[in-house]
Motif scaffolding. Structure first.
Motif, PDB file in Angstrom:
ATOM      1  N   GLY A  88      78.603  -4.775 -20.900  1.00 46.05           N
ATOM      2  CA  GLY A  88      77.805  -3.618 -21.264  1.00 46.05           C
ATOM      3  C   GLY A  88      76.322  -3.943 -21.192  1.00 46.05           C
ATOM      4  O   GLY A  88      75.913  -5.100 -21.331  1.00 46.05           O
ATOM      5  N   GLY A  89      75.529  -2.905 -20.908  1.00 45.60           N
ATOM      6  CA  GLY A  89      74.082  -3.072 -20.878  1.00 45.60           C
ATOM      7  C   GLY A  89      73.618  -3.920 -19.694  1.00 45.60           C
ATOM      8  O   GLY A  89      74.405  -4.315 -18.840  1.00 45.60           O
ATOM      9  N   VAL A  90      72.321  -4.217 -19.679  1.00 43.92           N
ATOM     10  CA  VAL A  90      71.769  -5.081 -18.630  1.00 43.92           C
ATOM     11  C   VAL A  90      72.435  -6.450 -18.716  1.00 43.92           C
ATOM     12  O   VAL A  90      72.715  -7.093 -17.697  1.00 43.92           O
ATOM     13  CB  VAL A  90      70.243  -5.257 -18.825  1.00 43.92           C
ATOM     14  N   GLN A  91      72.676  -6.891 -19.968  1.00 40.96           N
ATOM     15  CA  GLN A  91      73.296  -8.203 -20.170  1.00 40.96           C
ATOM     16  C   GLN A  91      74.635  -8.300 -19.449  1.00 40.96           C
ATOM     17  O   GLN A  91      75.046  -9.374 -19.029  1.00 40.96           O
ATOM     18  CB  GLN A  91      73.507  -8.469 -21.667  1.00 40.96           C
ATOM     19  N   GLY A  92      75.343  -7.174 -19.335  1.00 45.35           N
ATOM     20  CA  GLY A  92      76.652  -7.152 -18.703  1.00 45.35           C
ATOM     21  C   GLY A  92      76.606  -7.383 -17.194  1.00 45.35           C
ATOM     22  O   GLY A  92      77.645  -7.589 -16.559  1.00 45.35           O
ATOM     23  N   LEU A  93      75.398  -7.364 -16.606  1.00 39.38           N
ATOM     24  CA  LEU A  93      75.264  -7.666 -15.173  1.00 39.38           C
ATOM     25  C   LEU A  93      75.288  -9.176 -14.935  1.00 39.38           C
ATOM     26  O   LEU A  93      75.756  -9.651 -13.899  1.00 39.38           O
ATOM     27  CB  LEU A  93      73.937  -7.109 -14.637  1.00 39.38           C
TER      28      LEU A  93
END
Ligand code: NAP
Ligand code: MG
Length: 501
Positions: free
Chosen positions: A490-495
């Motif tokens: 999830g979120g940018v972190q999930g990339l």
């Protein structure tokens, strides 16, 4: 047969529930409102490899049950190591020839298309999720499937903006990702895994959980209809062995696993010393903390949402309730009354709060842990609801008189069972909440913003909800501390897990 906890015999009807029943009679009894939209469940589901539905090389299929009736719903292909190998070869070819080569904007277009098609078929997917997994239609229709679409929309937006996510750096896909998911949020877990991986330019081999593979195969249809190039997504169904074959396959660059801490640890050991990267989303034993200044009705409703809706089949479920001593009697009374009003039964009925337990095995695990709670001296309170005669069910329950050493305070029950404990000061609440090998989530209920900030900073958990619980959004990262795993989804972190930056 699943073991029925001996403790059931000890159940007493709570005095306040008795009073409520006298006052309102059967006022709680709504007329049944079952979902009637017809859906098509195929007789059997094949594997999805290289853009085609193919028979398993072993020729074997296994049954998938409807846990609300314990009857066979359909048959699922039993993928073997040979099928996993074919899927990895297809994913590698698609990675090299198309997916890593096309413009990121094109990847985004495919993901947007998938998201829209999920929305168009949301009703069908919700019903299938409920029939195959046992969760109430309210949950699959209002939470799971909308979030599935939301995750595809969110990561579709990132596909051509990765340079902005990591300014000044050059993000590149990793290659072929192997993804293994559990049964509690079948399609949502698939979306959490597929959407970021695909947005970043990776190709995928996904292994759904054995008891809940149906919606993943309907997603495969959507992916094919969306025109996603062959081999970009491959889905190989089967038991734990199939997952192990995927984890061990030398052609995989990255493993993303969501499931139990036990299997997660095993996978981490297997991958040690290899070049594969790993993210683990594992179990939890979240503390939901009610401070004396909290709005108590709202807090109790949050507790109910945190553990009973979705049968407690939630990794971040608020399965330990910590209540400040001064309000403990009030909270206990409200909780006792409220579990009595929870409607347990037909998951396809929109009035149902608590559906069926996902499998006979899971029911057995819940019953064994509840028995241990009674044997270790905790007091069990259970709803007096009548359970359906067929299928797998467990009454909404909670334990009082729990000490930190009891198994029901330490181990993940993964069922509608809460352990209630008390504390005197905020510092004691934090100590108790952190006294666990897990660290996935926590909840705080208080009127004071300052308490929220102070306590949230001290709680060792990946997600902390304040004056709410179990709320999800694709923009916010999710993941654990300690034995709840590592890496964020999830979120940018999930990339990040799907890129070499
Ligand atoms: P599980 O037994 O660990 O299974 C998870 C997945 O791994 C399933 O697809 C399973 O296949 C497969 N598997 C089993 N053994 C394997 C092996 N040796 N190698 C590779 N794959 C293997 O977990 P579960 O009982 O299905 O799910 C419940 C657990 O998931 C709970 O502990 C819960 O907290 C956790 N969970 C965590 C999160 C999170 O985000 N942190 C989210 C949801 C659930 P089979 O289906 O055939 O067993
Ligand atoms: Mg099933």
């Amino acid at each position: 047969m699943p073991r029925i906890p001996k403790s059931t015999a000890l159940t007493k009807r709570a005095p306040h529930a008795e009073a409520l029943a006298l006052q309102f009679g059967d006022a709680w009894a709504y007329a049944p409102a079952p979902e009637t939209t017809p859906v098509t469940v195929k007789d059997r589901y094949d594997l999805f490899i290289g853009g085609k539905f193919v028979k398993p090389s072993s020729g074997k299929y296994f049954p998938s049950l409807n846990p609300a009736s314990a009857k066979k719903l359909t048959e699922i292909a039993r993928g073997s190591a040979r099928d996993v190998d074919k899927a990895v070869v297809a994913a590698r070819a698609a990675y090299a020839k198309t997916w890593s080569k096309i413009h990121p904007r094109e990847r985004g277009k495919y993901l947007f298309r998938i998201a829209r098609m999920i929305q168009e078929r949301a009703r069908e997917l919700s019903i299938l999720e409920t029939m195959d997994g046992g969760k109430p239609i309210r949950e699959s229709r209002d939470i799971d499937i909308p979030l599935v679409a939301a995750h595809f929309f969110y990561y579709a937006g990132w596909a051509d903006k990765l340079d902005y996510a990591f300014p000044g750096k050059t993000p590149n896909p990793i290659g072929v990702a192997g993804q293994v998911i559990p049964w509690n949020f079948p399609l949502l877990m698939a979306a959490w895994k597929l959407a970021p991986a695909l947005a970043c330019g990776n190709t995928v081999v996904l292994k759904p959980a054995e008891t809940t593979s149906v919606t993943a195969m309907h997603l495969a249809e959507i992916i094919r209809e969306a025109g996603v190039p062959d081999g970009v997504v491959n889905i190989v169904t089967g038991p734990g062995d199939t997952g192990a074959a995927l984890v061990n396959h030398p052609g995989i660059d990255k493993i993303a696993f969501t499931g139990s801490t036990e299997v997660g640890k095993h996978i981490a050991k297997t991958l040690a010393g290899t070049s594969k990267t790993l993210t683990l989303e594992l179990g939890g034993k979240a503390a939901n903390i009610i401070m004396e200044d909290a709005p108590l009705d709202q807090a109790v409703e949050g507790v109910i949402n945190g553990i009973y809706f979705n049968q407690g089949h939630v990794c971040c479920a608020g399965s330990r309730l910590l209540v400040q001593e001064s309000v403990y009697p009030k909270v206990l009374r409200k909780l006792t009354d409220r579990i009595e009003t929870l409607r347990v039964g037909d998951p396809l009925d929109k009035n149902t709060d608590v559906g069926a337990i996902n499998s006979k095995e899971q029911l057995g695990r819940i019953a064994e842990l509840v028995d241990s709670g009674v044997a270790e001296g905790a007091d069990l309170v259970q709803s007096n609801c009548r359970l359906p005669s067929k299928g797998y069910w467990f009454k909404p329950s909670f334990f009082t008189g729990v000490t930190a050493s009891h198994r029901v305070a330490r181990e993940e029950i993964f069922g509608p069972v809460l352990s209630v404990m008390t504390f005197r000061t905020p510092a004691e609440a934090i100590d108790r909440a952190n006294n666990t090998c897990y660290g996935l989530s926590a909840g705080i209920w208080t009127d004071k913003g300052s308490k929220i900030f102070k306590m949230a900073g001290a709680l060792r958990a990946g997600v902390i909800w304040a004056n709410t619980f179990n709320k999800f959004d694709p923009t916010s990262p999710f993941g654990g501390y300690k034995e709840s795993g590592f890496g964020r989804e999830g979120g940018v972190q999930g990339l990040m897990p799907y890129l070499r930056v």
